[in-house]
Scaffold this active site. Structure first.
Site, PDB file in Angstrom:
ATOM      1  N   LYS A  53      50.266  40.011  40.028  1.00 27.69           N
ATOM      2  CA  LYS A  53      49.842  38.601  39.929  1.00 27.69           C
ATOM      3  C   LYS A  53      49.594  38.264  38.458  1.00 27.69           C
ATOM      4  O   LYS A  53      48.769  38.891  37.796  1.00 27.69           O
ATOM      5  CB  LYS A  53      48.568  38.378  40.751  1.00 27.69           C
ATOM      6  CG  LYS A  53      47.932  36.989  40.562  1.00 27.69           C
ATOM      7  CD  LYS A  53      46.695  36.782  41.448  1.00 27.69           C
ATOM      8  CE  LYS A  53      45.957  35.489  41.119  1.00 27.69           C
ATOM      9  NZ  LYS A  53      44.717  35.298  41.908  1.00 27.69           N
ATOM     10  N   ASP A  74      43.061  30.847  35.807  1.00 21.92           N
ATOM     11  CA  ASP A  74      42.879  30.252  37.126  1.00 21.92           C
ATOM     12  C   ASP A  74      41.667  29.326  37.112  1.00 21.92           C
ATOM     13  O   ASP A  74      40.534  29.765  37.268  1.00 21.92           O
ATOM     14  CB  ASP A  74      42.696  31.368  38.175  1.00 21.92           C
ATOM     15  CG  ASP A  74      42.511  30.806  39.578  1.00 21.92           C
ATOM     16  OD1 ASP A  74      42.733  29.593  39.768  1.00 21.92           O
ATOM     17  OD2 ASP A  74      42.147  31.585  40.486  1.00 21.92           O
ATOM     18  N   LYS A 116      37.321  25.235  40.306  1.00 22.47           N
ATOM     19  CA  LYS A 116      36.224  26.199  40.402  1.00 22.47           C
ATOM     20  C   LYS A 116      34.976  25.637  39.714  1.00 22.47           C
ATOM     21  O   LYS A 116      35.097  24.819  38.804  1.00 22.47           O
ATOM     22  CB  LYS A 116      36.621  27.507  39.690  1.00 22.47           C
ATOM     23  CG  LYS A 116      37.621  28.360  40.435  1.00 22.47           C
ATOM     24  CD  LYS A 116      37.904  29.644  39.673  1.00 22.47           C
ATOM     25  CE  LYS A 116      38.932  30.497  40.398  1.00 22.47           C
ATOM     26  NZ  LYS A 116      38.447  31.032  41.677  1.00 22.47           N
ATOM     27  N   ASP A 121      43.062  26.691  45.000  1.00 25.58           N
ATOM     28  CA  ASP A 121      42.479  27.874  44.356  1.00 25.58           C
ATOM     29  C   ASP A 121      42.982  29.171  45.004  1.00 25.58           C
ATOM     30  O   ASP A 121      42.771  30.251  44.463  1.00 25.58           O
ATOM     31  CB  ASP A 121      40.949  27.793  44.401  1.00 25.58           C
ATOM     32  CG  ASP A 121      40.275  28.739  43.413  1.00 25.58           C
ATOM     33  OD1 ASP A 121      40.991  29.293  42.556  1.00 25.58           O
ATOM     34  OD2 ASP A 121      39.045  28.906  43.507  1.00 25.58           O
ATOM     35  N   ARG A 177      48.338  34.123  46.194  1.00 29.06           N
ATOM     36  CA  ARG A 177      49.273  34.409  47.289  1.00 29.06           C
ATOM     37  C   ARG A 177      50.506  33.529  47.197  1.00 29.06           C
ATOM     38  O   ARG A 177      51.578  33.890  47.649  1.00 29.06           O
ATOM     39  CB  ARG A 177      48.538  34.265  48.633  1.00 29.06           C
ATOM     40  CG  ARG A 177      47.998  32.903  48.897  1.00 29.06           C
ATOM     41  CD  ARG A 177      46.889  32.890  49.951  1.00 29.06           C
ATOM     42  NE  ARG A 177      45.594  33.282  49.406  1.00 29.06           N
ATOM     43  CZ  ARG A 177      44.473  33.346  50.124  1.00 29.06           C
ATOM     44  NH1 ARG A 177      44.493  33.049  51.405  1.00 29.06           N
ATOM     45  NH2 ARG A 177      43.352  33.711  49.555  1.00 29.06           N
TER      46      ARG A 177
HETATM   47  N1  BES Z   1      41.525  34.681  41.234  1.00 28.93           N
HETATM   48  C1  BES Z   1      40.759  34.296  42.368  1.00 28.93           C
HETATM   49  C2  BES Z   1      40.045  35.482  43.012  1.00 28.93           C
HETATM   50  C3  BES Z   1      38.839  36.022  42.271  1.00 28.93           C
HETATM   51  C4  BES Z   1      37.646  35.326  42.313  1.00 28.93           C
HETATM   52  C5  BES Z   1      38.903  37.210  41.615  1.00 28.93           C
HETATM   53  C6  BES Z   1      36.543  35.837  41.649  1.00 28.93           C
HETATM   54  C7  BES Z   1      37.804  37.715  40.973  1.00 28.93           C
HETATM   55  C8  BES Z   1      36.619  37.019  40.985  1.00 28.93           C
HETATM   56  C9  BES Z   1      41.652  33.676  43.434  1.00 28.93           C
HETATM   57  O1  BES Z   1      42.730  32.958  42.953  1.00 28.93           O
HETATM   58  C10 BES Z   1      40.803  32.739  44.204  1.00 28.93           C
HETATM   59  O2  BES Z   1      40.369  31.775  43.639  1.00 28.93           O
HETATM   60  N2  BES Z   1      40.583  33.044  45.470  1.00 28.93           N
HETATM   61  C11 BES Z   1      39.755  32.263  46.303  1.00 28.93           C
HETATM   62  C12 BES Z   1      40.440  32.121  47.639  1.00 28.93           C
HETATM   63  C13 BES Z   1      39.796  31.114  48.537  1.00 28.93           C
HETATM   64  C14 BES Z   1      40.026  29.724  48.003  1.00 28.93           C
HETATM   65  C15 BES Z   1      40.377  31.254  49.919  1.00 28.93           C
HETATM   66  C16 BES Z   1      38.405  32.952  46.456  1.00 28.93           C
HETATM   67  O3  BES Z   1      38.377  34.184  46.561  1.00 28.93           O
HETATM   68  O4  BES Z   1      37.397  32.261  46.416  1.00 28.93           O
HETATM   69 ZN    ZN Z   2      43.450  33.524  41.135  1.00 30.14          ZN
HETATM   70 MN    MN Z   3      42.219  30.945  42.538  1.00 29.69          MN
END
Ligand code: BES
Ligand code: ZN
Ligand code: MN
Length: 481
Positions: free
Chosen positions: A251, A256, A263, A333, A337
Site C-alpha cells: 500500500k 492519508d 480524519k 478513508d 483497500r
Molecule cells: N491508513 C488508515 C489506517 C490506520 C489508521 C493505520 C491509524 C494506522 C493508524 C486507513 O486508511 C484508514 O483510514 N482506515 C480506516 C477504515 C475505516 C474508515 C473503515 C480506519 O481504520 O479507521
Molecule cells: Zn490509509
Molecule cells: Mn484511510
C-alpha cells in the site's frame, strides 16, 4: 555502515582495537586465562554482572584490553530475543560517546539467529534520521565487527543478516520521509534507483497507463489530489523464467488525510507512514539486490495521495475496479483497500505462486494486536504457516486472523457489488474480506501492519517492519547458499 564477521574468542577480542566492545554473557562462569575472560568471570562471581538481558557492567580502558570501553552484557538464555534486548541496552549505554568502531563478541557460542539479532539491534539502536535536517548529524557508528568461532560456518547467515539490515534501513528511510519528500513520483524514483542492481528491473505506470488498465478503484482515490498517481512494478529475477514468482503488493498512500471523510487533526501527521507497506516492498528489493538469491519476486506499489479537493471521490460514489466488480465508496478513508484491489487484479498476470499484500490498513488491527504482532490473513494454510514461522524467526512476528464468510455480511450493499466499509466491529477482518474478493486466482495472504510499521510518541518513527519477516519467508524457498 560496514559489517565484518571475524574469528574472535574472548582472548583475541581482548586484543581487538575498537571504541567499544560488547561482550555477551549467558553462562555463569568463564574459563579462559586472558584478561577479558578473567574480567567476565570475576564480575559474574562477585555478582556485579547478572546474565539477565538488560543488565550490564561497563569498564573503561581496562588493563589487558585494547578497546576504549568494554560493556559486559547479560544475554539471558542466548536466544535471538534476549540477545537483541542485551545489545540494545549495550548500544544505549554507549550512545552519548562517539563510538565509531564497535566490536561484539560472545562469551558463550550464539545461535545463527543470535548473531542476526545482534546485528539488527546494533543498527536499530544507532539509527538516526537525517534527510530533512539542515545540519545532518548522522550516526557516528560506521564499523561493526562481529566475533564468532567459525567464520566460514556463520558466513551465509551473516550475509543474510547484513542484507536484512540494509533492507530494513531502506524501508525506514522512505517511511520516515515527510509526505512532501515521499510523493508517488519520488517513491517511483526510489524504486527505479533499485534497478541499478543486477537482476532488478523497474517500470512505472502513470495516470494514462493506469486508466488504460481500467483501475477505476485506484484512480478514484488518486483523483482528489493534484499529485499524479504512480503504479510501480519491480521485478527481481534470480531463478529461471519458468519459476513462478512471489508477488508482494505494498500500500503506497503517501499521505492519508481521509479524503472527504476527513480524519481528525490530532496525529494526522502520522498518515505520512501510510506508505509503509510500499516502503517494505522497496526494502525487500534492496535486500534481494544485496543477496542475489535464486528466486523470482515481483513488487507492485499503487502509490497516490488521499486528499479532498473539488474533484475528490465522495461517499456514495460507485466505481468500477479493474476486476469489473463495482464498489460503493461509503467512506473515503477506507482508501487502502481501494488501491490494493486493483493491484491484486494486476498481480494475476504473473501467474504467481503466492501473492502477499502489505498495508497499514486498519486502526482496528492496531487495537486488536497492538505494536507487537502484525495481523495476517491467508487463504492458504501452507502460506499462513510459513509466514508465522518466518515472523517468529526474524523477530518480526505476525498473528493469523480469520476469514469466515460471515464477516463479509457487513460489506453488502444495494447499490454495487460490494461496499468499501462495514460496521466498526471486526474492522480489520472486513477489510481483509473486501480484499479477498480480488485475490481469487492464487494463494494469497494479507499483512495488516497498522500497529507495527511505526512507533508513536517521543521515539516516533518507522520500524522497517515487516521486511525481516518477508525476507525470511522468501529465502526459505531457497537452500541457503
Ligand atoms: N491508513 C488508515 C489506517 C490506520 C489508521 C493505520 C491509524 C494506522 C493508524 C486507513 O486508511 C484508514 O483510514 N482506515 C480506516 C477504515 C475505516 C474508515 C473503515 C480506519 O481504520 O479507521
Ligand atoms: Zn490509509
Ligand atoms: Mn484511510
Amino acid at each position: 555502515m560496514n559489517f565484518e564477521l571475524k574469528r574472535l574468542d574472548l582472548a583475541t577480542a581482548a586484543a581487538e582495537k575498537c571504541d567499544a566492545l560488547l561482550v555477551l554473557v549467558s553462562g555463569d562462569s568463564c574459563a579462559g586465562k586472558d584478561a577479558l575472560s578473567v574480567l567476565v568471570d570475576q564480575a559474574l562471581k562477585a555478582g556485579d554482572l547478572e546474565t539477565k538481558p538488560g543488565k550490564l557492567l561497563q569498564v573503561y580502558r581496562a588493563p589487558g584490553l585494547a578497546c576504549t570501553r568494554a560493556v559486559l552484557l547479560g544475554a539471558g538464555d542466548g536466544s535471538a530475543k534476549q540477545v537483541r534486548q542485551a545489545v540494545a541496552a549495550g548500544v544505549a549505554a554507549i550512545k552519548s560517546s562517539s563510538v565509531k568502531r564497535l566490536a561484539i563478541c560472545f562469551a558463550d557460542a550464539p545461535t545463527d539467529d543470535g548473531v542476526r539479532a545482534a546485528l539488527l539491534a546494533v543498527t536499530e539502536a544507532s539509527y538516526v534520521y537525517t534527510t530533512t535536517k539542515s545540519k545532518p548529524e548522522g550516526r557516528t557508528l560506521n564499523r561493526v565487527v562481529v566475533g564468532v568461532a567459525n567464520v566460514a560456518a556463520r558466513k551465509p547467515q551473516f550475509e543474510r543478516a547484513v542484507a536484512a539490515v540494509k533492507g530494513i534501513e531502506y524501508a525506514k528511510e522512505w517511511a520516515n520521509r515527510p509526505a512532501n519528500y515521499a510523493t508517488p513520483t519520488l517513491l517511483a524514483t526510489a524504486a527505479k534507483a533499485l534497478a541499478k542492481y543486477p537482476r532488478v528491473d523497474c517500470s512505472v505506470l502513470g495516470p494514462k497507463e493506469v486508466a488504460k488498465l481500467k483501475m477505476g478503484s485506484f484512480m478514484a482515490v488518486a483523483q482528489g489530489s493534484d499529485e499524479p498517481l504512480r503504479f510501480i512494478v519491480l521485478r527481481y529475477h534470480g531463478a529461471a523464467k519458468a519459476q513462478a514468482p512471489t508477488v508482494l503488493v505494498g500500500k503506497g498512500i503517501t499521505f492519508d488525510s481521509g479524503g472527504i471523510s476527513l480524519k481528525p487533526g490530532a496525529d494526522m501527521d502520522e498518515m505520512k507512514f501510510d506508505m509503509s507497506g510500499a516502503a517494505s516492498v522497496l526494502g525487500v528489493f534492496r535486500a534481494l539486490a544485496e543477496l542475489q538469491p535464486a528466486i523470482n519476486v515481483v513488487g507492485l506499489i499503487p502509490a497516490c495521495e488521499n486528499l479532498p479537493n473539488g474533484r475528490a471521490v465522495k461517499p456514495s460514489d460507485v466505481v468500477t475496479s479493474m476486476s469489473g466488480q463495482t464498489i460503493e465508496i461509503l467512506n473515503t478513508d477506507a482508501e487502502g483497500r481501494l488501491v490494493l484491489c486493483d493491484a491484486l487484479s494486476y498481480a494475476e498476470r504473473f501467474k504467481p505462486r503466492a501473492v502477499i499484500d502489505i498495508a497499514t490498513l486498519t486502526g482496528a488491527c492496531m487495537i486488536a494486536l497492538g505494536g507487537v504482532r502484525s495481523g495476517m490473513f491467508s487463504t492458504s494454510e501452507e502460506l499462513a504457516t510459513a509466514l508465522l514461522a518466518a515472523g517468529d524467526c526474524a523477530l518480526d512476528p505476525c498473528w493469523r486472523l480469520p476469514l469466515d464468510e460471515e464477516y463479509a455480511e457487513g460489506i453488502k450493499t444495494n447499490f454495487a457489488d460490494v461496499a468499501n466499509v462495514g460496521a466498526r466491529a471486526g474492522g480489520a477482518i472486513t477489510a481483509a474480506k473486501f480484499l479477498q474478493r480480488f485475490a481469487t486466482k492464487y494463494d494469497w495472504a494479507h499483512l495488516d501492519i497498522a500497529g507495527t510499521a511505526w512507533k508513536s510518541g517521543p521515539a516516533k518513527g518507522a520500524t522497517g517492519r515487516p521486511v525481516g519477516l518477508l525476507l525470511d519467508y522468501l529465502l526459505a524457498q531457497t537452500p541457503s547458499k
